[in-house]
Design an enzyme around this catalytic site. Structure first.
Site, PDB file in Angstrom:
ATOM      1  N   LYS A  67      -1.558   0.370  -9.758  1.00  0.00           N
ATOM      2  CA  LYS A  67      -0.478   1.231 -10.254  1.00  0.00           C
ATOM      3  C   LYS A  67       0.661   0.396 -10.843  1.00  0.00           C
ATOM      4  O   LYS A  67       1.156   0.674 -11.939  1.00  0.00           O
ATOM      5  CB  LYS A  67       0.031   2.133  -9.122  1.00  0.00           C
ATOM      6  CG  LYS A  67      -1.032   3.097  -8.580  1.00  0.00           C
ATOM      7  CD  LYS A  67      -0.472   3.998  -7.515  1.00  0.00           C
ATOM      8  CE  LYS A  67      -0.207   3.298  -6.200  1.00  0.00           C
ATOM      9  NZ  LYS A  67      -1.435   2.790  -5.548  1.00  0.00           N
ATOM     10  N   ASP A 112       8.515   2.326  -7.324  1.00  0.00           N
ATOM     11  CA  ASP A 112       7.340   2.338  -6.449  1.00  0.00           C
ATOM     12  C   ASP A 112       7.636   3.164  -5.202  1.00  0.00           C
ATOM     13  O   ASP A 112       8.794   3.299  -4.793  1.00  0.00           O
ATOM     14  CB  ASP A 112       6.986   0.901  -6.062  1.00  0.00           C
ATOM     15  CG  ASP A 112       5.566   0.780  -5.531  1.00  0.00           C
ATOM     16  OD1 ASP A 112       4.794   1.755  -5.653  1.00  0.00           O
ATOM     17  OD2 ASP A 112       5.216  -0.293  -5.001  1.00  0.00           O
ATOM     18  N   THR A 161       1.542   6.367  -2.988  1.00  0.00           N
ATOM     19  CA  THR A 161       0.266   6.430  -2.283  1.00  0.00           C
ATOM     20  C   THR A 161       0.084   7.785  -1.606  1.00  0.00           C
ATOM     21  O   THR A 161      -0.988   8.076  -1.081  1.00  0.00           O
ATOM     22  CB  THR A 161       0.194   5.322  -1.206  1.00  0.00           C
ATOM     23  OG1 THR A 161       1.332   5.431  -0.347  1.00  0.00           O
ATOM     24  CG2 THR A 161       0.189   3.935  -1.855  1.00  0.00           C
ATOM     25  N   ARG A 221      -6.879  -5.700  -5.466  1.00  0.00           N
ATOM     26  CA  ARG A 221      -5.978  -6.547  -4.677  1.00  0.00           C
ATOM     27  C   ARG A 221      -6.740  -7.255  -3.563  1.00  0.00           C
ATOM     28  O   ARG A 221      -6.533  -8.449  -3.312  1.00  0.00           O
ATOM     29  CB  ARG A 221      -4.844  -5.701  -4.087  1.00  0.00           C
ATOM     30  CG  ARG A 221      -3.824  -6.523  -3.291  1.00  0.00           C
ATOM     31  CD  ARG A 221      -2.770  -5.626  -2.684  1.00  0.00           C
ATOM     32  NE  ARG A 221      -1.992  -4.967  -3.728  1.00  0.00           N
ATOM     33  CZ  ARG A 221      -1.206  -3.915  -3.499  1.00  0.00           C
ATOM     34  NH1 ARG A 221      -1.124  -3.391  -2.287  1.00  0.00           N
ATOM     35  NH2 ARG A 221      -0.517  -3.371  -4.482  1.00  0.00           N
TER      36      ARG A 221
END
Length: 336
Positions: A67, A112, A161, A221
């Site tokens: 993202k 974020d 999330t 990741r």
């Protein structure tokens, strides 16, 4: 003969800023999420032709899927600056005001974990997104007055999330689109690892890359993390990054053939041994593991559900037959 100090070598910089070094800067370098990429290309292309900044965009999905990378990529493609912050970091209206008023025309603001924004700050953000104005209230009571600040046109890109915790009014203001990032395929993860290995100067055979990809939880990741740990292991062993060494390094990290870590196996084992395979509530599982509910729900569960090891039912979480087989346990419920 010229010398360079270790701290100035490209590899040292890559080690210090791994995320930045591995972050794609062109669409061609961003692997996976093809549908999202095509939509964004159209959105950015149309905005560029109109000489307008792109409309506001919201990305959601499990952590580690890219993202933030997409936000940086959009900024790179538009040639504009990006200012980065997070929901918890914006504690007061003044914090938001200081960030937004320092933007220049066309800049991108990336927030974020936007689901953690204070509701009073959300109210201030609405007119900023829709009308390009910032309403600030000075004073209290009858003497209070409102100052309206004109803002330069900007693009808000947000990530979360937990999309369910983003209020409907805020979600509706992302007119550029709300995009869900899905887990990657094993083939896509393999391509990401191959690219990362090339950037970091790691020589890895195809079978070693495939083994890391298989255990990477379908997440870039995690894949990059495991690649770097395997490189460290090979460096200390003074060996090449071969298949056998990768398997040894991942075993040392507690990552099994299915990509499960100790915490994943402990969760499944707890449900099986203490709660007869479930169903059992999330709060009860969290208490039994001494873990936070959010950590289980956001990080551990999605991968276990993706593998078919765990089910969410109306009565709670339950392990599947595949989980029993993976842990080498017998399902007493099927023996009755």
């Amino acid at each position: 003969m010229s010398r360079t100090t270790p701290n100035t070598t490209p590899l040292a910089k890559e080690d210090a800023f791994l995320d930045q070094a591995l972050r794609p800067t062109r669409w061609e370098e961003y692997i996976g999420q093809e549908n999202i990429k095509e939509n964004l290309k159209i959105l950015l292309g149309a905005a560029k032709e109109r000489s307008h900044p792109p409309e506001h965009i919201l990305f959601y999905g499990p952590p580690g899927l890219g993202k933030t990378t997409l936000a940086y990529l959009i900024a790179h493609e538009t040639g504009k600056q990006i200012k980065v912050t997070s929901g918890p970091a914006i504690e007061k209206v003044g914090d938001l005001a200081s960030i937004i008023t320092n933007l220049t025309a066309g800049d991108i603001l990336f927030i974020d974990e936007i689901h953690r924004l204070n509701k009073s700050i959300e109210e201030v953000l609405y007119p900023a997104m829709e009308s390009g104005v910032l309403n600030i209230i000075l004073g209290k009571g009858p003497s209070a007055r409102t100052i309206q600040l004109e803002l330069p046109p900007f693009t808000l890109i947000a990530a979360t999330t937990r999309i369910a915790l983003v209020s409907a009014p805020l979600r509706s203001r992302f007119s550029g689109g709300v995009f869900r990032l899905d887990f990657y395929t094993e083939k896509e993860i393999g391509e990401i690892i191959r690219r990362s290995a090339l950037i970091l100067g790691i020589k890895a055979p195809a079978e070693a890359i495939a083994e890391i990809a298989k255990r990477s939880r379908f997440t870039p990741r995690t894949a990059n993390y495991l690649l770097k740990r395997c490189r460290d292991f090979a460096q200390m062993k003074r060996k090449d990054l071969a298949m056998e060494l990768v398997a040894e390094a991942l075993q040392l990290l507690g990552i099994d053939e299915a990509g499960l870590a100790d915490t994943d196996r402990k969760l499944l084992d707890t449900i099986i041994t203490k709660f007869n395979g479930g169903p059992v509530g999330l709060g009860t599982i969290a208490a039994a593991l001494a873990e936070e509910e959010a950590t289980i729900e956001e990080y551990t569960e999605p991968y276990l559900i993706q593998l078919g090891f765990l089910e969410r039912t109306p009565r709670g979480r339950a392990t599947t037959e595949r989980a029993y087989k993976h842990l080498g346990k017998k399902n007493k419920n099927t023996l009755l």
